[in-house]
Design a protein around this motif. Structure first.
Motif, PDB file in Angstrom:
ATOM      1  N   LYS A 210       0.809  -1.225   0.000  1.00 38.38           N
ATOM      2  CA  LYS A 210       0.000   0.000   0.000  1.00 38.38           C
ATOM      3  C   LYS A 210       0.837   1.268   0.000  1.00 38.38           C
ATOM      4  N   HIS A 211       2.053   1.171   0.519  1.00 33.33           N
ATOM      5  CA  HIS A 211       2.893   2.367   0.672  1.00 33.33           C
ATOM      6  C   HIS A 211       4.329   2.034   0.291  1.00 33.33           C
ATOM      7  N   LEU A 212       4.863   2.787  -0.651  1.00 32.85           N
ATOM      8  CA  LEU A 212       6.274   2.657  -1.010  1.00 32.85           C
ATOM      9  C   LEU A 212       7.028   3.677  -0.166  1.00 32.85           C
ATOM     10  N   PRO A 213       7.927   3.233   0.697  1.00 31.00           N
ATOM     11  CA  PRO A 213       8.598   4.146   1.636  1.00 31.00           C
ATOM     12  C   PRO A 213       9.458   5.217   0.958  1.00 31.00           C
TER      13      PRO A 213
ATOM     14  N   ARG B  59      -1.147   2.897  -2.804  1.00 32.85           N
ATOM     15  CA  ARG B  59      -1.855   4.162  -2.635  1.00 32.85           C
ATOM     16  C   ARG B  59      -0.913   5.360  -2.500  1.00 32.85           C
ATOM     17  N   VAL B  60       0.305   5.128  -1.982  1.00 32.50           N
ATOM     18  CA  VAL B  60       1.237   6.228  -1.698  1.00 32.50           C
ATOM     19  C   VAL B  60       2.644   5.866  -2.160  1.00 32.50           C
ATOM     20  N   ILE B  61       3.265   6.796  -2.860  1.00 28.54           N
ATOM     21  CA  ILE B  61       4.685   6.693  -3.206  1.00 28.54           C
ATOM     22  C   ILE B  61       5.390   7.751  -2.379  1.00 28.54           C
ATOM     23  N   GLY B  62       6.340   7.326  -1.575  1.00 24.22           N
ATOM     24  CA  GLY B  62       7.032   8.232  -0.673  1.00 24.22           C
ATOM     25  C   GLY B  62       7.970   9.200  -1.367  1.00 24.22           C
ATOM     26  N   SER B  63       8.374  10.205  -0.633  1.00 28.54           N
ATOM     27  CA  SER B  63       9.320  11.203  -1.137  1.00 28.54           C
ATOM     28  C   SER B  63      10.641  10.534  -1.518  1.00 28.54           C
TER      29      SER B  63
ATOM     30  N   GLY C 204      -5.838   3.741  -8.347  1.00 29.70           N
ATOM     31  CA  GLY C 204      -6.038   4.000  -6.925  1.00 29.70           C
ATOM     32  C   GLY C 204      -4.926   4.799  -6.261  1.00 29.70           C
ATOM     33  N   LEU C 205      -3.864   5.125  -7.000  1.00 28.20           N
ATOM     34  CA  LEU C 205      -2.768   5.893  -6.423  1.00 28.20           C
ATOM     35  C   LEU C 205      -3.258   7.264  -5.993  1.00 28.20           C
ATOM     36  N   LYS C 206      -3.011   7.621  -4.748  1.00 20.96           N
ATOM     37  CA  LYS C 206      -3.538   8.866  -4.184  1.00 20.96           C
ATOM     38  C   LYS C 206      -2.474   9.950  -3.991  1.00 20.96           C
ATOM     39  N   SER C 207      -1.223   9.542  -3.783  1.00 17.62           N
ATOM     40  CA  SER C 207      -0.208  10.529  -3.435  1.00 17.62           C
ATOM     41  C   SER C 207       1.176  10.117  -3.928  1.00 17.62           C
ATOM     42  N   ILE C 208       1.888  11.093  -4.486  1.00 11.19           N
ATOM     43  CA  ILE C 208       3.288  10.914  -4.877  1.00 11.19           C
ATOM     44  C   ILE C 208       4.080  11.959  -4.109  1.00 11.19           C
ATOM     45  N   GLY C 209       5.021  11.493  -3.313  1.00 16.91           N
ATOM     46  CA  GLY C 209       5.788  12.383  -2.445  1.00 16.91           C
ATOM     47  C   GLY C 209       6.713  13.334  -3.183  1.00 16.91           C
TER      48      GLY C 209
END
Length: 69
Positions: free
Chosen positions: A6-9, A29-33, A50-55
């Protein structure tokens, strides 16, 4: 990336110069900074609906990136 992720650190693939393409699982859902920062060979990135955020700066210094879907 494994199914169910769900989250790529932050910085997960930072400076991975051998990475050429990436396909995100449907659950991501989230790709980290800085996740792909400095991946100089990365040419293609495929995301899901479904991807919600790209850091911040997730794809900074990826000069070979030519296709994002």
């Amino acid at each position: 990336m494994p199914d169910g992720m769900k989250h790529l650190p932050d910085g997960a693939f930072r400076n991975c110069t051998a990475l050429v393409s990436v396909t995100c699982p449907e659950t991501l859902r989230v790709i980290g900074s800085y996740a792909f920062y400095g991946c100089t060979s990365l040419a293609r990135a495929d995301f899901n609906d479904g991807l919600k955020s790209i850091g911040e700066r997730a794809f900074m210094n990826t000069p070979s990136l030519i296709r994002v879907t």
